[in-house]
Design a protein around this motif. Sequence first.
Motif, PDB file in Angstrom:
ATOM      1  N   GLN A 274       0.840  -1.215   0.000  1.00  0.00           N
ATOM      2  CA  GLN A 274       0.000   0.000   0.000  1.00  0.00           C
ATOM      3  C   GLN A 274       0.867   1.254   0.000  1.00  0.00           C
ATOM      4  O   GLN A 274       0.361   2.355   0.142  1.00  0.00           O
TER       5      GLN A 274
ATOM      6  N   ASP B 192      -2.897   2.473  -4.123  1.00  0.00           N
ATOM      7  CA  ASP B 192      -4.218   1.847  -4.031  1.00  0.00           C
ATOM      8  C   ASP B 192      -4.654   1.237  -5.355  1.00  0.00           C
ATOM      9  O   ASP B 192      -5.802   0.832  -5.505  1.00  0.00           O
TER      10      ASP B 192
ATOM     11  N   SER C 279     -10.167   2.826   4.198  1.00  0.00           N
ATOM     12  CA  SER C 279     -10.250   1.567   3.458  1.00  0.00           C
ATOM     13  C   SER C 279     -11.323   0.663   4.032  1.00  0.00           C
ATOM     14  O   SER C 279     -11.668   0.752   5.207  1.00  0.00           O
TER      15      SER C 279
ATOM     16  N   LEU D 168      -8.147  -5.121   1.336  1.00  0.00           N
ATOM     17  CA  LEU D 168      -6.801  -4.674   1.022  1.00  0.00           C
ATOM     18  C   LEU D 168      -5.791  -5.444   1.874  1.00  0.00           C
ATOM     19  O   LEU D 168      -6.150  -6.076   2.858  1.00  0.00           O
TER      20      LEU D 168
END
Lengths: 344, 344
Positions: free
Chosen positions: A97, A170, B39, B43
């Motif tokens: 990330q 992202d 988020s 993820l």
Amino acid sequence: MADGGWSYRDAGVDLDAAERAKDRLKALVAETRDANTLSGLGLFGGLYSVPDDVEGPVLVSSADGVGTKLKVAFMAGRHDTVGQCLVNHCVNDILVQGARPLFFLDYLATGAMDETVVTEVVTGVAQACKENACSLLGGETAQMPDFYADDEYDLAGFIVGLVERGRILDGSAIAEGDVLLGLASSGLHTNGYTLARKIVFDHMGLRVDDEFPELERTVGEVLLDMHRSYLSLLWPLLQRDRLHGLAHITGGGIPGNLPRVLPEGLGAAVDRGSWTPPPLFRVLQRAGGVERDEMYRVFNMGIGMIAVVPPGEVAAVTAELEAAGEAVTVLGAIERGSGVRWTD
Amino acid sequence: MADGGWSYRDAGVDLDAAERAKDRLKALVAETRDANTLSGLGLFGGLYSVPDDVEGPVLVSSADGVGTKLKVAFMAGRHDTVGQCLVNHCVNDILVQGARPLFFLDYLATGAMDETVVTEVVTGVAQACKENACSLLGGETAQMPDFYADDEYDLAGFIVGLVERGRILDGSAIAEGDVLLGLASSGLHTNGYTLARKIVFDHMGLRVDDEFPELERTVGEVLLDMHRSYLSLLWPLLQRDRLHGLAHITGGGIPGNLPRVLPEGLGAAVDRGSWTPPPLFRVLQRAGGVERDEMYRVFNMGIGMIAVVPPGEVAAVTAELEAAGEAVTVLGAIERGSGVRWTD
């Protein structure tokens, strides 16, 4: 029941051993401190000041375990690598990330409080924290007799990292035609061990000290190979915004992980002929009679990290990685669609 | 071995069930989001922006487990409270350093992936996160067959909170003569269960559905009583700098926890006659023939949190807590020395 009545120790919990283990861990933990670490061990919560050199600081956090790779560590009586696998796994999970690690906490639950084993496990955790410039801020060591066997334990970890808001990776930058660069794994990393152990120990009848077929190393050595950290390799590229995306290939393999970073409407075409899985995977597939797609769904098959790179950057990125001693494989490209499409 | 070869499912790992469980958890997790949560699930790492309303932001982090209270949950077939105990425990652990929660991650490891049980556990986690204004940012659900029994699991959690640098509660303000105010626990919280279970189930021969002696509730109900969160009660006092210190009374009891927040050179004089431990503790002590000091070293004995308050503030703090419906006990005072000295 002890003479005169029950005590916590009679019940299997040794608070003194826990205190002694904690004392031995303090020095290990101290070595991982950095300028932002405001506390040592012993407080209820660890204190870490938010670095002030990042504009719009965003925390990136992840939890993970080591899975049944621990069973191999128990069999081999080797406890110093699983902590490193755990930390490196977590570091990779936030790296994709765009974040660098700030601090880590571990959870170690065991049947009996064997101070030597506990120290060995946490030594591995602390060493990997140091290598990844990550402060070991705290943790919990739980004694749970009649829950875990005396000589077994579970190990989980939690990481917190930092990324500048404008630099969060992202996947939104990923575009059709971007190239997929594969970086090598070092063995199974921390996934697929339940299947691998069934094949190796139950089906092939190997023992942990036996030589692994086609490899001049023992079964224990091969299966305990360390989960790599890709931080030092990829951080310089992230700092210069060279990558559109990163996928850490963990449980679920390439088809389970690469799509997690792809934007809506885009998929990945991957050519399994572009690289040769290391012998370990071929032995497991053949001996277990595992179907090919299942192998690629359970194991990393030799690819531990995939970088999504714009076509114009591929040559420069590859050259830089190769200069750092890394072998880079072009696995395929981003296309319209969804998920992973095998092209072979 | 299945027809034709091994698969991950044959080995006991069901990736599809894991995906289905994840889908069911997404809605639960979404309810805990706040303005800083960047988020959702899915993820590799959860994203949380550092709140910008705090001068010199310091992160406070803690890891914890539920311990063998889980065994009682297994026996009672009740899985929605242990997650709440875990979150509340973690919230208290950072509250005592002056921090309010930002986000939480859980680690749930299980033998078989029972979607109903997993959902029940995480529902408890998510509910407590909501109640404590804490974002459930992520977590790991690990399938570890032949490590955990099919119907068992371990559960650990990890919290990150925030405190202004100048407002860290580190005990440095604590002075001789400060008064110790005790706040009630709600049962055993999450400590001492290995001993309590030995006494209740092995020694007293009770079953989880039997009535607990002296209490008109079942053994399961009594032993699954929720670990309280003291956040809403104490946060207003912390905001107005009314407290010199806070100690969360967990494993190790008052003597194991109160000294953790005392500065060098100071100890605590505690009068065990100042409060009456709830019947639960008396029953355990009598039935197990446990020595008195051992009881106070293993269990919270009815006191879940101790506030260290300057003498001049005691009346006002007590009045405010009582107005909020809390019973407050003066347990003793800070004195020169070290550790806890029982005055009775």
